[in-house]
Write a protein that holds these residues in place. Structure first.
Motif, PDB file in Angstrom:
ATOM      1  N   THR A  54       5.382   0.535   9.560  1.00  0.00           N
ATOM      2  CA  THR A  54       4.198   0.014   8.883  1.00  0.00           C
ATOM      3  C   THR A  54       4.569  -0.349   7.455  1.00  0.00           C
ATOM      4  O   THR A  54       5.463   0.258   6.855  1.00  0.00           O
ATOM      5  CB  THR A  54       3.042   1.032   8.892  1.00  0.00           C
ATOM      6  N   THR A  55       3.893  -1.371   6.918  1.00  0.00           N
ATOM      7  CA  THR A  55       4.211  -1.899   5.591  1.00  0.00           C
ATOM      8  C   THR A  55       2.928  -2.192   4.837  1.00  0.00           C
ATOM      9  O   THR A  55       1.943  -2.663   5.425  1.00  0.00           O
ATOM     10  CB  THR A  55       5.051  -3.190   5.701  1.00  0.00           C
ATOM     11  N   ALA A  56       2.945  -1.913   3.539  1.00  0.00           N
ATOM     12  CA  ALA A  56       1.830  -2.275   2.654  1.00  0.00           C
ATOM     13  C   ALA A  56       2.406  -3.012   1.443  1.00  0.00           C
ATOM     14  O   ALA A  56       3.386  -2.555   0.848  1.00  0.00           O
ATOM     15  CB  ALA A  56       1.068  -1.041   2.202  1.00  0.00           C
ATOM     16  N   SER A 102       1.382  -5.099  -2.270  1.00  0.00           N
ATOM     17  CA  SER A 102       0.348  -5.326  -3.278  1.00  0.00           C
ATOM     18  C   SER A 102       0.843  -6.339  -4.304  1.00  0.00           C
ATOM     19  O   SER A 102       1.936  -6.193  -4.847  1.00  0.00           O
ATOM     20  CB  SER A 102      -0.013  -4.020  -3.988  1.00  0.00           C
ATOM     21  N   ASP A 126      -4.693  -3.371  -4.526  1.00  0.00           N
ATOM     22  CA  ASP A 126      -4.134  -2.228  -3.809  1.00  0.00           C
ATOM     23  C   ASP A 126      -4.085  -2.522  -2.307  1.00  0.00           C
ATOM     24  O   ASP A 126      -4.907  -3.271  -1.774  1.00  0.00           O
ATOM     25  CB  ASP A 126      -4.981  -0.984  -4.056  1.00  0.00           C
ATOM     26  N   ALA A 127      -3.102  -1.896  -1.642  1.00  0.00           N
ATOM     27  CA  ALA A 127      -2.952  -2.083  -0.194  1.00  0.00           C
ATOM     28  C   ALA A 127      -2.487  -0.782   0.434  1.00  0.00           C
ATOM     29  O   ALA A 127      -1.789   0.014  -0.200  1.00  0.00           O
ATOM     30  CB  ALA A 127      -1.949  -3.201   0.104  1.00  0.00           C
ATOM     31  N   SER A 128      -2.873  -0.551   1.686  1.00  0.00           N
ATOM     32  CA  SER A 128      -2.428   0.638   2.406  1.00  0.00           C
ATOM     33  C   SER A 128      -2.491   0.370   3.903  1.00  0.00           C
ATOM     34  O   SER A 128      -3.247  -0.489   4.364  1.00  0.00           O
ATOM     35  CB  SER A 128      -3.281   1.864   2.053  1.00  0.00           C
ATOM     36  N   ASP A 129      -1.671   1.118   4.667  1.00  0.00           N
ATOM     37  CA  ASP A 129      -1.683   0.983   6.111  1.00  0.00           C
ATOM     38  C   ASP A 129      -1.178   2.274   6.730  1.00  0.00           C
ATOM     39  O   ASP A 129      -0.331   2.971   6.148  1.00  0.00           O
ATOM     40  CB  ASP A 129      -0.818  -0.191   6.565  1.00  0.00           C
ATOM     41  N   ASP A 154       2.539   6.393   6.995  1.00  0.00           N
ATOM     42  CA  ASP A 154       1.634   5.917   5.948  1.00  0.00           C
ATOM     43  C   ASP A 154       2.416   5.148   4.894  1.00  0.00           C
ATOM     44  O   ASP A 154       3.487   5.594   4.449  1.00  0.00           O
ATOM     45  CB  ASP A 154       0.904   7.081   5.284  1.00  0.00           C
ATOM     46  N   SER A 161       1.575   2.684   1.197  1.00  0.00           N
ATOM     47  CA  SER A 161       0.584   2.155   0.261  1.00  0.00           C
ATOM     48  C   SER A 161       1.290   1.526  -0.926  1.00  0.00           C
ATOM     49  O   SER A 161       2.463   1.816  -1.199  1.00  0.00           O
ATOM     50  CB  SER A 161      -0.374   3.259  -0.216  1.00  0.00           C
ATOM     51  N   HIS A 196       7.217   0.701   2.771  1.00  0.00           N
ATOM     52  CA  HIS A 196       7.502   0.509   4.195  1.00  0.00           C
ATOM     53  C   HIS A 196       8.111   1.794   4.736  1.00  0.00           C
ATOM     54  O   HIS A 196       8.969   2.421   4.099  1.00  0.00           O
ATOM     55  CB  HIS A 196       8.490  -0.647   4.384  1.00  0.00           C
TER      56      HIS A 196
END
Length: 239
Positions: free
Chosen positions: A35-37, A39, A43-46, A207, A209, A220
């Motif tokens: 998973t990758t976030a 910004s 802000d970004a999260s996954d 997780d 972010s 990542h």
């Protein structure tokens, strides 16, 4: 957090019979899930979940020792961009993989082996127990980068203007194998009778972010080749 079953063609499971104890195993090879976030100003999260399951027929007088090992890839990127006397600019990236081993004694029948594993990770059934010591963080990184530009121009008999900006960018990309040992305390949870089926599931949570203002950031986390070993044992607690 919902967990989904592994569905790669490279999935294997098996059993090794020993004179003193039975050992079951399950493993996946290659990259299983990631998973990758990212910004850029916002802000970004996954978060994603995945599971790996094994099954063993446990004698009523035995406990289980659980060995879990995984290759984990963490990538964090932060870029901070500061203008002269414009204040501090900060970017932050985060990546983490945690695992909880759960088991079910004589689980109710489901349509498939994967559906039972999914129910063990996601459900709150009284038939499901958490192996000791509970959730473990296998790998995590929080990367913070700040830039604060404060320049002055000192020129005699003339004026001077400082223009432009300063930008600093840092990327860390690491891969390593991580392992932890768990105990399924069957004495307290009960196997009911000799050779009662016990299904053990490694529940992974990934997780990522990222937070950035003038700069950028990215987190990542990837789960690679993973091995779960389940072994019968007589465990003594000296606490």
């Amino acid at each position: 957090m919902m967990f989904r079953p592994l569905a790669l063609a490279t999935a294997f499971a098996g059993s090794i019979g020993l004179s003193s104890a039975e050992i079951n195993y399950a493993y996946e090879s290659g990259e299983i899930i990631s998973t990758t976030a990212v910004s850029v100003g916002t802000d970004a999260s996954d978060s994603v979940g995945v599971q790996l399951a094994s099954k063993i027929a446990a004698p009523g007088s035995k406990d289980l020792i659980l060995f879990l090992s995984s290759e984990i890839n963490l990538v964090t990127q932060t870029a901070a961009k500061g203008e002269n006397k414009g204040g501090k600019d900060t970017s932050e990236a985060f990546a983490q993989l945690a695992a909880t081993l759960k088991y079910c004694v004589d689980c109710p029948a489901k349509k498939s082996f994967d559906s039972v594993a999914d129910a063990i990770c996601n459900g709150g059934s009284a038939d499901v127990y958490t192996a000791l010591p509970g959730p473990i963080i296998f790998a995590a990184r929080r990367q913070t980068l700040s830039v604060d530009v404060n320049l002055d121009c000192d020129v005699v008999d003339a004026t001077c203007a400082v223009t432009g900006y300063v930008e600093v960018d840092l990327t860390l990309d690491t891969t390593a194998a991580h392992a932890f040992n768990f105990i399924a305390d069957l004495e307290n949870t009960g196997t009911g009778s000799t050779n009662t089926p016990v299904q053990v599931v490694a529940c992974f949570e990934l997780d990522a972010s990222a937070e950035a203002d003038a700069g950028s950031a990215g987190g990542h986390v990837g789960l690679g080749s993973t091995m779960l070993i389940v072994q019968e044992a007589s465990v003594s607690n000296f606490n």
